[in-house]
Design a protein around this motif. Structure first.
Motif, short mmCIF file in Angstrom:
data_model
loop_
_atom_site.label_atom_id
_atom_site.label_comp_id
_atom_site.label_asym_id
_atom_site.label_seq_id
_atom_site.Cartn_x
_atom_site.Cartn_y
_atom_site.Cartn_z
N ALA A 169 -5.99 -5.47 8.28
CA ALA A 169 -7.26 -5.69 7.60
C ALA A 169 -7.38 -4.78 6.37
O ALA A 169 -7.78 -5.23 5.29
CB ALA A 169 -8.43 -5.44 8.56
N TRP A 170 -7.03 -3.50 6.50
CA TRP A 170 -7.10 -2.59 5.36
C TRP A 170 -6.13 -2.98 4.27
O TRP A 170 -6.44 -2.87 3.08
CB TRP A 170 -6.88 -1.14 5.81
N LEU A 171 -4.95 -3.45 4.65
CA LEU A 171 -3.99 -3.91 3.66
C LEU A 171 -4.53 -5.13 2.90
O LEU A 171 -4.41 -5.21 1.68
CB LEU A 171 -2.66 -4.26 4.35
N ASN A 172 -5.15 -6.06 3.62
CA ASN A 172 -5.74 -7.23 2.97
C ASN A 172 -6.89 -6.85 2.05
O ASN A 172 -7.04 -7.43 0.97
CB ASN A 172 -6.21 -8.25 4.02
N ILE A 173 -7.71 -5.92 2.46
CA ILE A 173 -8.82 -5.47 1.61
C ILE A 173 -8.28 -4.86 0.32
O ILE A 173 -8.79 -5.12 -0.77
CB ILE A 173 -9.73 -4.48 2.37
N ALA A 174 -7.23 -4.06 0.42
CA ALA A 174 -6.62 -3.48 -0.78
C ALA A 174 -6.08 -4.56 -1.71
O ALA A 174 -6.26 -4.52 -2.92
CB ALA A 174 -5.52 -2.50 -0.38
N ALA A 175 -5.42 -5.57 -1.13
CA ALA A 175 -4.88 -6.67 -1.95
C ALA A 175 -5.99 -7.45 -2.63
O ALA A 175 -5.89 -7.83 -3.80
CB ALA A 175 -4.03 -7.59 -1.08
N ILE A 176 -7.08 -7.71 -1.91
CA ILE A 176 -8.21 -8.43 -2.49
C ILE A 176 -8.80 -7.65 -3.66
O ILE A 176 -9.12 -8.22 -4.71
CB ILE A 176 -9.27 -8.72 -1.41
N LEU A 177 -8.94 -6.36 -3.50
CA LEU A 177 -9.50 -5.54 -4.58
C LEU A 177 -8.59 -5.52 -5.80
O LEU A 177 -9.06 -5.53 -6.94
CB LEU A 177 -9.77 -4.11 -4.09
N MET A 178 -7.27 -5.54 -5.59
CA MET A 178 -6.35 -5.55 -6.71
C MET A 178 -6.34 -6.90 -7.43
O MET A 178 -6.12 -6.97 -8.63
CB MET A 178 -4.93 -5.20 -6.25
#
Length: 94
Positions: free
Chosen positions: A24-33
């Motif tokens: 989930a944290w990895l996906n949130i980081a990708a979404i923000l980028m």
């Protein structure tokens, strides 16, 4: 399999919950980028719709690099092939 029969469920679910949390944290980081390029492309799409056009993606306009599949006239070719195919996407052109 035998481990699950003799140990509690918490021991099995604990590592699974940690893994899901990390994903989930990895996906949130990708979404923000990807937020900025996604909104640029969305604005381009909306502008084409307002002009009454059938939107076609061109990566050069929003400044997207290394989109080899979409360079040149590929997007227009795909759109024309879809029209000829009764509106169905044409996946075998990749």
């Amino acid at each position: 399999m035998a481990y699950g029969a003799v140990k509690t469920a918490e021991l099995a679910w604990g590592p699974g919950e940690i893994g899901v949390g990390m994903m989930a944290w990895l996906n949130i980081a990708a979404i923000l980028m990807l937020k900025k390029p996604a909104f640029i492309v969305l604005r381009n799409y909306d502008a084409q719709k307002v002009q009454g056009l059938d939107p076609v993606f061109h990566p050069e306009k929003p400044g997207i690099k290394n989109a080899d599949y979409w360079t040149g006239h590929q997007a227009k070719d795909n759109l024309e092939a879809e029209r000829q195919n009764g509106g169905q996407p044409v996946y075998d052109r990749i």
